[in-house]
Scaffold this motif. Structure first.
Motif, PDB file in Angstrom:
ATOM      1  N   ALA A  32       0.839  -1.207   0.000  1.00 32.95           N
ATOM      2  CA  ALA A  32       0.000   0.000   0.000  1.00 32.95           C
ATOM      3  C   ALA A  32       0.872   1.255   0.000  1.00 32.95           C
ATOM      4  CB  ALA A  32      -0.935  -0.009   1.207  1.00 32.95           C
ATOM      5  N   LEU A  33       1.978   1.209   0.725  1.00 33.12           N
ATOM      6  CA  LEU A  33       2.886   2.367   0.765  1.00 33.12           C
ATOM      7  C   LEU A  33       3.549   2.615  -0.584  1.00 33.12           C
ATOM      8  CD1 LEU A  33       4.597   2.032   4.255  1.00 33.12           C
ATOM      9  CD2 LEU A  33       3.063   3.844   3.481  1.00 33.12           C
ATOM     10  N   ALA A  34       3.838   1.545  -1.306  1.00 32.48           N
ATOM     11  CA  ALA A  34       4.426   1.725  -2.644  1.00 32.48           C
ATOM     12  C   ALA A  34       3.463   2.517  -3.530  1.00 32.48           C
ATOM     13  CB  ALA A  34       4.748   0.365  -3.266  1.00 32.48           C
ATOM     14  N   VAL A  35       2.185   2.186  -3.438  1.00 34.88           N
ATOM     15  CA  VAL A  35       1.170   2.925  -4.196  1.00 34.88           C
ATOM     16  C   VAL A  35       1.065   4.349  -3.663  1.00 34.88           C
ATOM     17  CG1 VAL A  35      -1.303   3.051  -4.731  1.00 34.88           C
ATOM     18  CG2 VAL A  35      -0.108   0.846  -4.820  1.00 34.88           C
ATOM     19  N   HIS A  36       0.972   4.485  -2.339  1.00 35.99           N
ATOM     20  CA  HIS A  36       0.843   5.793  -1.697  1.00 35.99           C
ATOM     21  C   HIS A  36       2.004   6.720  -2.091  1.00 35.99           C
ATOM     22  CE1 HIS A  36       0.211   8.070   2.373  1.00 35.99           C
ATOM     23  NE2 HIS A  36       0.765   8.863   1.479  1.00 35.99           N
ATOM     24  N   TYR A  37       3.215   6.252  -1.895  1.00 33.77           N
ATOM     25  CA  TYR A  37       4.391   7.079  -2.178  1.00 33.77           C
ATOM     26  C   TYR A  37       4.557   7.323  -3.680  1.00 33.77           C
ATOM     27  CZ  TYR A  37       6.138   7.117   2.637  1.00 33.77           C
ATOM     28  OH  TYR A  37       6.297   7.337   3.983  1.00 33.77           O
ATOM     29  N   GLY A  38       4.167   6.350  -4.503  1.00 33.19           N
ATOM     30  CA  GLY A  38       4.233   6.537  -5.952  1.00 33.19           C
ATOM     31  C   GLY A  38       3.323   7.666  -6.409  1.00 33.19           C
ATOM     32  N   VAL A  39       2.097   7.670  -5.889  1.00 35.58           N
ATOM     33  CA  VAL A  39       1.156   8.741  -6.224  1.00 35.58           C
ATOM     34  C   VAL A  39       1.670  10.074  -5.683  1.00 35.58           C
ATOM     35  CG1 VAL A  39      -1.181   9.630  -5.778  1.00 35.58           C
ATOM     36  CG2 VAL A  39      -0.851   7.231  -6.431  1.00 35.58           C
ATOM     37  N   LEU A  40       2.132  10.079  -4.449  1.00 34.74           N
ATOM     38  CA  LEU A  40       2.666  11.295  -3.827  1.00 34.74           C
ATOM     39  C   LEU A  40       3.797  11.889  -4.661  1.00 34.74           C
ATOM     40  CD1 LEU A  40       3.189  13.306  -1.440  1.00 34.74           C
ATOM     41  CD2 LEU A  40       4.551  11.498  -0.392  1.00 34.74           C
ATOM     42  N   ALA A  41       4.794  11.090  -4.963  1.00 30.81           N
ATOM     43  CA  ALA A  41       5.955  11.582  -5.713  1.00 30.81           C
ATOM     44  C   ALA A  41       5.566  12.015  -7.123  1.00 30.81           C
ATOM     45  CB  ALA A  41       7.041  10.512  -5.765  1.00 30.81           C
ATOM     46  N   ALA A  42       4.709  11.246  -7.781  1.00 33.35           N
ATOM     47  CA  ALA A  42       4.291  11.596  -9.140  1.00 33.35           C
ATOM     48  C   ALA A  42       3.553  12.933  -9.152  1.00 33.35           C
ATOM     49  CB  ALA A  42       3.407  10.502  -9.725  1.00 33.35           C
ATOM     50  N   LEU A  43       2.661  13.132  -8.194  1.00 30.16           N
ATOM     51  CA  LEU A  43       1.902  14.381  -8.167  1.00 30.16           C
ATOM     52  C   LEU A  43       2.777  15.584  -7.818  1.00 30.16           C
ATOM     53  CD1 LEU A  43      -1.441  13.233  -6.494  1.00 30.16           C
ATOM     54  CD2 LEU A  43      -1.072  13.865  -8.886  1.00 30.16           C
ATOM     55  N   VAL A  44       3.707  15.393  -6.888  1.00 25.68           N
ATOM     56  CA  VAL A  44       4.559  16.523  -6.483  1.00 25.68           C
ATOM     57  C   VAL A  44       5.604  16.823  -7.549  1.00 25.68           C
ATOM     58  CG1 VAL A  44       6.287  17.309  -4.815  1.00 25.68           C
ATOM     59  CG2 VAL A  44       4.192  16.219  -4.014  1.00 25.68           C
ATOM     60  N   GLU A  45       6.291  15.776  -8.018  1.00 31.78           N
ATOM     61  CA  GLU A  45       7.408  15.997  -8.939  1.00 31.78           C
ATOM     62  C   GLU A  45       6.952  16.277 -10.365  1.00 31.78           C
ATOM     63  OE1 GLU A  45      10.400  16.439  -7.765  1.00 31.78           O
ATOM     64  OE2 GLU A  45       9.773  15.853  -5.748  1.00 31.78           O
ATOM     65  N   ALA A  46       6.001  15.518 -10.864  1.00 33.92           N
ATOM     66  CA  ALA A  46       5.561  15.703 -12.249  1.00 33.92           C
ATOM     67  C   ALA A  46       4.436  16.727 -12.352  1.00 33.92           C
ATOM     68  CB  ALA A  46       5.107  14.376 -12.844  1.00 33.92           C
ATOM     69  N   GLY A  47       3.539  16.676 -11.392  1.00 35.30           N
ATOM     70  CA  GLY A  47       2.383  17.562 -11.457  1.00 35.30           C
ATOM     71  C   GLY A  47       2.541  18.849 -10.679  1.00 35.30           C
ATOM     72  N   ARG A  48       3.613  18.949  -9.913  1.00 39.88           N
ATOM     73  CA  ARG A  48       3.855  20.130  -9.088  1.00 39.88           C
ATOM     74  C   ARG A  48       2.686  20.409  -8.136  1.00 39.88           C
ATOM     75  NH1 ARG A  48       8.823  19.667  -9.543  1.00 39.88           N
ATOM     76  NH2 ARG A  48       9.840  20.416 -11.400  1.00 39.88           N
ATOM     77  N   ALA A  49       2.104  19.347  -7.614  1.00 39.44           N
ATOM     78  CA  ALA A  49       0.982  19.480  -6.683  1.00 39.44           C
ATOM     79  C   ALA A  49       1.489  19.836  -5.297  1.00 39.44           C
ATOM     80  CB  ALA A  49       0.202  18.168  -6.625  1.00 39.44           C
ATOM     81  N   ASP A  50       0.620  20.392  -4.494  1.00 38.09           N
ATOM     82  CA  ASP A  50       0.916  20.672  -3.094  1.00 38.09           C
ATOM     83  C   ASP A  50       1.212  19.347  -2.380  1.00 38.09           C
ATOM     84  OD1 ASP A  50       0.738  22.273  -0.529  1.00 38.09           O
ATOM     85  OD2 ASP A  50      -0.927  20.865  -0.226  1.00 38.09           O
ATOM     86  N   PRO A  51       2.309  19.255  -1.624  1.00 38.16           N
ATOM     87  CA  PRO A  51       2.665  17.989  -0.976  1.00 38.16           C
ATOM     88  C   PRO A  51       1.596  17.440  -0.029  1.00 38.16           C
ATOM     89  CG  PRO A  51       4.531  19.485  -0.916  1.00 38.16           C
ATOM     90  CD  PRO A  51       3.360  20.256  -1.442  1.00 38.16           C
ATOM     91  N   VAL A  52       0.885  18.311   0.658  1.00 37.86           N
ATOM     92  CA  VAL A  52      -0.142  17.822   1.582  1.00 37.86           C
ATOM     93  C   VAL A  52      -1.286  17.184   0.802  1.00 37.86           C
ATOM     94  CG1 VAL A  52      -1.801  18.478   3.372  1.00 37.86           C
ATOM     95  CG2 VAL A  52       0.490  19.488   3.365  1.00 37.86           C
ATOM     96  N   ARG A  53      -1.753  17.848  -0.235  1.00 31.64           N
ATOM     97  CA  ARG A  53      -2.830  17.279  -1.064  1.00 31.64           C
ATOM     98  C   ARG A  53      -2.363  16.006  -1.765  1.00 31.64           C
ATOM     99  NH1 ARG A  53      -5.240  22.838  -3.598  1.00 31.64           N
ATOM    100  NH2 ARG A  53      -6.294  23.491  -1.695  1.00 31.64           N
ATOM    101  N   ALA A  54      -1.140  16.007  -2.231  1.00 37.85           N
ATOM    102  CA  ALA A  54      -0.602  14.818  -2.904  1.00 37.85           C
ATOM    103  C   ALA A  54      -0.489  13.648  -1.923  1.00 37.85           C
ATOM    104  CB  ALA A  54       0.756  15.135  -3.521  1.00 37.85           C
TER     105      ALA A  54
END
Length: 154
Positions: A32-54
């Protein structure tokens, strides 16, 4: 209070069973963490999303993986999905809130980079989720027991 000689092996067996269950939970949590962290990193690094929302989006994605695997592998629950899913949702919602509080406090309040903040949040939430799901979401449903008088059995 004097304990019976048999109570020590029972306690040891119960503790070993709890340890095995927690290790299974950790294994599921890693998926589950692999999915969680994958989404987090993808949204922050590629999408430039806010880290809290990501982090919260990642938490939700990881929760989907967590439910299915924990139901089957960690807790081997026979609780009906209709009952287990809403219970899972409540425990996960509290974990979601804890994630938000910790991530917002550490990234916005203390200026910590998002990944170390997420690791600390994960450390807290993993224990909350394990205990909540063990004690409530997937717990064995109590079976009503009739007294000897009511059942007619002696």
């Amino acid at each position: 209070m004097v304990t019976e000689p048999r109570s020590k092996p029972r306690k040891a067996a119960a503790l070993a069973s709890l340890a095995r269950q927690f290790l299974a939970y950790v294994g599921v949590s890693l998926a589950a963490l692999a999915v969680h962290y994958g989404v987090l990193a993808a949204l922050v690094e590629a999408g430039r999303a806010d880290p809290v929302r990501a982090a919260l989006a990642g938490y939700l994605a990881g929760a989907v993986v967590s439910y299915g695997l924990n139901r089957r592998l960690t807790y081997a629950s026979a609780r009906p999905h209709a009952e287990a899913t809403w219970r899972f949702g409540i425990v996960a919602a509290i974990g979601f809130g804890l994630t938000w509080l910790i991530m917002a406090g550490l990234t916005r309040g203390f200026g910590l980079p998002y990944l170390p903040a997420q690791v600390l949040a994960t450390g807290v939430v993993v224990f909350w989720n394990f205990l909540g799901h063990r004690a409530w979401t997937f717990a064995v449903r109590p079976v009503p027991v009739l007294s000897e008088e009511a059942s007619g059995v002696r």
